[in-house]
Design a protein around this motif. Sequence first.
Motif, PDB file in Angstrom:
ATOM      1  N   GLU A 100      -7.522 -12.382  -4.477  1.00 59.52           N
ATOM      2  CA  GLU A 100      -6.530 -11.399  -4.913  1.00 59.52           C
ATOM      3  C   GLU A 100      -5.607 -11.989  -5.973  1.00 59.52           C
ATOM      4  O   GLU A 100      -5.269 -11.336  -6.961  1.00 59.52           O
ATOM      5  CB  GLU A 100      -5.695 -10.897  -3.725  1.00 59.52           C
ATOM      6  CG  GLU A 100      -6.407  -9.898  -2.829  1.00 59.52           C
ATOM      7  CD  GLU A 100      -6.856  -8.641  -3.575  1.00 59.52           C
ATOM      8  OE1 GLU A 100      -6.064  -8.087  -4.350  1.00 59.52           O
ATOM      9  OE2 GLU A 100      -8.015  -8.230  -3.377  1.00 59.52           O
TER      10      GLU A 100
ATOM     11  N   LYS B 217       0.943  -4.477   7.599  1.00 59.30           N
ATOM     12  CA  LYS B 217      -0.424  -4.984   7.448  1.00 59.30           C
ATOM     13  C   LYS B 217      -0.559  -6.408   7.968  1.00 59.30           C
ATOM     14  O   LYS B 217      -1.660  -6.834   8.309  1.00 59.30           O
ATOM     15  CB  LYS B 217      -0.812  -5.015   5.955  1.00 59.30           C
ATOM     16  CG  LYS B 217      -0.751  -3.682   5.258  1.00 59.30           C
ATOM     17  CD  LYS B 217      -2.132  -3.132   5.079  1.00 59.30           C
ATOM     18  CE  LYS B 217      -2.101  -1.792   4.374  1.00 59.30           C
ATOM     19  NZ  LYS B 217      -3.430  -1.161   4.412  1.00 59.30           N
TER      20      LYS B 217
ATOM     21  N   ALA C 249     -13.217  -8.312  10.176  1.00 60.16           N
ATOM     22  CA  ALA C 249     -12.746  -7.330   9.191  1.00 60.16           C
ATOM     23  C   ALA C 249     -11.219  -7.285   9.158  1.00 60.16           C
ATOM     24  O   ALA C 249     -10.603  -7.201   8.088  1.00 60.16           O
ATOM     25  CB  ALA C 249     -13.324  -5.952   9.511  1.00 60.16           C
ATOM     26  N   ALA C 250     -10.588  -7.358  10.342  1.00 62.03           N
ATOM     27  CA  ALA C 250      -9.122  -7.298  10.409  1.00 62.03           C
ATOM     28  C   ALA C 250      -8.494  -8.484   9.678  1.00 62.03           C
ATOM     29  O   ALA C 250      -7.510  -8.333   8.944  1.00 62.03           O
ATOM     30  CB  ALA C 250      -8.667  -7.276  11.872  1.00 62.03           C
TER      31      ALA C 250
ATOM     32  N   HIS D 198      -9.910 -10.302   7.307  1.00 62.46           N
ATOM     33  CA  HIS D 198     -10.167 -10.179   5.871  1.00 62.46           C
ATOM     34  C   HIS D 198      -9.141  -9.228   5.231  1.00 62.46           C
ATOM     35  O   HIS D 198      -8.569  -9.525   4.177  1.00 62.46           O
ATOM     36  CB  HIS D 198     -11.585  -9.682   5.607  1.00 62.46           C
ATOM     37  CG  HIS D 198     -11.886  -9.548   4.151  1.00 62.46           C
ATOM     38  ND1 HIS D 198     -12.238 -10.619   3.366  1.00 62.46           N
ATOM     39  CD2 HIS D 198     -11.828  -8.480   3.314  1.00 62.46           C
ATOM     40  CE1 HIS D 198     -12.399 -10.214   2.127  1.00 62.46           C
ATOM     41  NE2 HIS D 198     -12.157  -8.918   2.062  1.00 62.46           N
ATOM     42  N   GLU D 199      -8.902  -8.105   5.900  1.00 61.54           N
ATOM     43  CA  GLU D 199      -7.929  -7.131   5.385  1.00 61.54           C
ATOM     44  C   GLU D 199      -6.518  -7.745   5.319  1.00 61.54           C
ATOM     45  O   GLU D 199      -5.761  -7.511   4.377  1.00 61.54           O
ATOM     46  CB  GLU D 199      -7.930  -5.901   6.286  1.00 61.54           C
ATOM     47  CG  GLU D 199      -7.568  -4.615   5.559  1.00 61.54           C
ATOM     48  CD  GLU D 199      -7.466  -3.443   6.526  1.00 61.54           C
ATOM     49  OE1 GLU D 199      -6.496  -2.677   6.433  1.00 61.54           O
ATOM     50  OE2 GLU D 199      -8.364  -3.310   7.380  1.00 61.54           O
TER      51      GLU D 199
ATOM     52  N   ALA E 233      -5.665  -3.830  14.475  1.00 59.92           N
ATOM     53  CA  ALA E 233      -6.867  -3.659  13.652  1.00 59.92           C
ATOM     54  C   ALA E 233      -8.052  -4.429  14.245  1.00 59.92           C
ATOM     55  O   ALA E 233      -9.206  -4.062  14.048  1.00 59.92           O
ATOM     56  CB  ALA E 233      -6.597  -4.135  12.218  1.00 59.92           C
TER      57      ALA E 233
ATOM     58  N   ASP F 249       0.854  -1.186   0.000  1.00 62.19           N
ATOM     59  CA  ASP F 249       0.000   0.000   0.000  1.00 62.19           C
ATOM     60  C   ASP F 249       0.894   1.241   0.000  1.00 62.19           C
ATOM     61  O   ASP F 249       1.362   1.678   1.051  1.00 62.19           O
ATOM     62  CB  ASP F 249      -0.901  -0.016   1.241  1.00 62.19           C
ATOM     63  CG  ASP F 249      -1.813   1.208   1.287  1.00 62.19           C
ATOM     64  OD1 ASP F 249      -1.776   2.027   0.356  1.00 62.19           O
ATOM     65  OD2 ASP F 249      -2.553   1.334   2.276  1.00 62.19           O
TER      66      ASP F 249
ATOM     67  N   VAL G 137      -6.337  -9.833   2.198  1.00 64.96           N
ATOM     68  CA  VAL G 137      -6.159  -9.016   0.993  1.00 64.96           C
ATOM     69  C   VAL G 137      -4.697  -8.576   0.873  1.00 64.96           C
ATOM     70  O   VAL G 137      -4.081  -8.687  -0.200  1.00 64.96           O
ATOM     71  CB  VAL G 137      -7.111  -7.791   1.015  1.00 64.96           C
ATOM     72  CG1 VAL G 137      -6.797  -6.847  -0.142  1.00 64.96           C
ATOM     73  CG2 VAL G 137      -8.563  -8.257   0.956  1.00 64.96           C
ATOM     74  N   ALA G 138      -4.097  -8.115   1.989  1.00 66.14           N
ATOM     75  CA  ALA G 138      -2.695  -7.665   1.956  1.00 66.14           C
ATOM     76  C   ALA G 138      -1.761  -8.814   1.559  1.00 66.14           C
ATOM     77  O   ALA G 138      -0.849  -8.642   0.743  1.00 66.14           O
ATOM     78  CB  ALA G 138      -2.287  -7.103   3.320  1.00 66.14           C
TER      79      ALA G 138
END
Lengths: 404, 404
Positions: free
Chosen positions: A353, A264, A308-309, A311-312, A273, A247, A315-316
């Motif tokens: 991803e 991340k 949510a943490a 899942h993020e 997170a 990012d 993605v990272a």
Amino acid sequence: MPITGRADPVSQRTANLAALLRALRSGPLSRTQLAARCGVNKATVSSLVTELSGRGLVRPAGMLTGVSGRPSQLVELRGESAYGLALGIEADRFSALATDLAGRVVAERTAAADVVTLGLHRGMDELAELAHDLLAGMEAPPAGVTVSVPGLVDSAGALLRFAPTLRWRDAEIADLLAARLGLPLAAIAVDNEANLGALAEAHARPGVSDLFYLSGGIGIGGGLVCGGLLQRGARGFAGEVGHVTVDPQGEHCPCGRLGCLETKAGLPAVLRAAAPAEDRLHDPALGVDGRARLLRERVRQNDQRAVAAVHELGVALGVALSTVVDVLDPDVIVLGGYLAELGDWLIEPVRLELGARTLANHARCRVEASSLGTTAGLRGAAHQAIERLFTDPTLSPLTEEAQA
Amino acid sequence: MPITGRADPVSQRTANLAALLRALRSGPLSRTQLAARCGVNKATVSSLVTELSGRGLVRPAGMLTGVSGRPSQLVELRGESAYGLALGIEADRFSALATDLAGRVVAERTAAADVVTLGLHRGMDELAELAHDLLAGMEAPPAGVTVSVPGLVDSAGALLRFAPTLRWRDAEIADLLAARLGLPLAAIAVDNEANLGALAEAHARPGVSDLFYLSGGIGIGGGLVCGGLLQRGARGFAGEVGHVTVDPQGEHCPCGRLGCLETKAGLPAVLRAAAPAEDRLHDPALGVDGRARLLRERVRQNDQRAVAAVHELGVALGVALSTVVDVLDPDVIVLGGYLAELGDWLIEPVRLELGARTLANHARCRVEASSLGTTAGLRGAAHQAIERLFTDPTLSPLTEEAQA
């Protein structure tokens, strides 16, 4: 069985002894089968088997009755005749694990420790004490020792150049342990935890020759097996994907850049997170494993912030791994370390991803959670330690009986 | 010298013949030296040398007078005794190159062609014609043929799965050429241009075991050598970094995503940045080489738009290569294809990006422009083609004299 510290190149006969010993890993074989497998004539095989037997490494194992001709004597590994010792250094604990010639775990020890506070020399005292405790229960010294460390190791495999989570630089681990354990320096190797984890994961998947292992902890490491071999790179730093940018507008990383994978995907970032600062989830006393298990529980109970943490995080990981897939085209990516605990919720976002970011054909790469979890490095270290004997069986001395 | 289409595993004797032949690559050796190098006893070496000589592959080469004992007869490769044939397919031309056992170029042909318009079958007709023209000047068929293609090749090395710049899919190149050239299918291999380029570059750097080769053309390809071996990945797609994201807010790529390396580093993209649409720089009739040379001239004359375009190209390459360095830790990154023409202006921005984006120790990775340029793939193909004989010297038949 004293350890000898030989470093000279192995002779043709030693290479043949090693080839026979390795062939026996898959199970008992007759002398005729050994001759065919190893490309050595049968008379030589008989002489080699006599020597391996004299060194205590093989024994008779019943008869093989073939479709034609006389029944022939089988030979098998004497699994319990030798063992390798793995030592593990992590920020919050020391570990020791011994596995025998057949890869079975024969002894295991763990001790919690605040390694950063202890520092290098006192840390080595405590690790040596743990090792002595394990070795006291064994009949002989180990065939080899491999130390798993969370940091960059030079290619000669003796010096830990830099371990950010331990705050150690240029630590002469092999020397310090050789002195404390009374073992020759040549018997002790030091290797990166993620490299050893990659080895252990490849070893657990016999058909796989191209694998990338991602090791999640306080930091993020990685190891790669290409064409069936562990690849360390020119300076031993291959697989170090913790500082790949995921990012460009992201958080500052201690390394000085923005949005590195570690900002991340390192455990502290994911926990921040997932829960407020005062939450029990951040308690270092739980260790990496304990905090990861607690996070897993929260996700399982559908705690929205934790979900949510994670899942993020997925993605990272997918963003960073998409480039790994483009460069290496592996059969399998293994999510290891604390990431293994969260595998059920990570594999899907990682796969999405990869599918969105890599050439269509690359999407066929498998993504799996490690079944070894945070012990993969230690298991790989044990594998490397005993491997020393499979490269040079003469490290196991001839018995007096056999010499007579 | 007829090509035989053998596929069965080589015997121990064949492996020994091959080991001797490879040992002689570094220069003439005596039988005693060969025995030591190859781990074979001297009597066997004499018999093997007699066979290699009977197959026309080696010859006597003077005497070696040692510090003690009798002078001994040296043996050397008969470089001109065999050759490998490389064939190259690019969007705008076909090429053929023959190199002998010693790696010397013995014949070379190129023909401009609009390969997309020709299509697969007429393209293969023209390539076969070029090959026939070259073979007409040779005394014997080639020891092997390797075809360099700008696309993804399946791991068995016969099928071109997808070549975007040629618009070919699932092209059975080896079959089509075997029929047209009257050669056995097993003698013809097909490989990715960037993989072959990586091989050629590694071959040109004997001390280097970890190398990444970036091949610039209409598209961007890559190849990797790790631990001294070309790595193709699980499906043969390793090194395909053309679609690594270098600018998440960037231009649309034909692959469907945003800001892929190819949208910044493919030759058409760089030329668009370097000059207006009506400029001669975009003339496809100049070919990839011609346009790259013209761009180089503009930069050399300090044309500001060209200078800025090439600098931006260097930055984009550095962004993509920083992850390659993190994953692989190579000794050297080689900028190849049209990028080689621009090396003088690319190496500095690439190095700066690597320094800013990779762990400090990684900045030691060398960045070099290829000295082979757009011929690297073809040179690698020639190397692979003759390599077939170094793996199985019995592909070269015994002369009648030797058999008698």
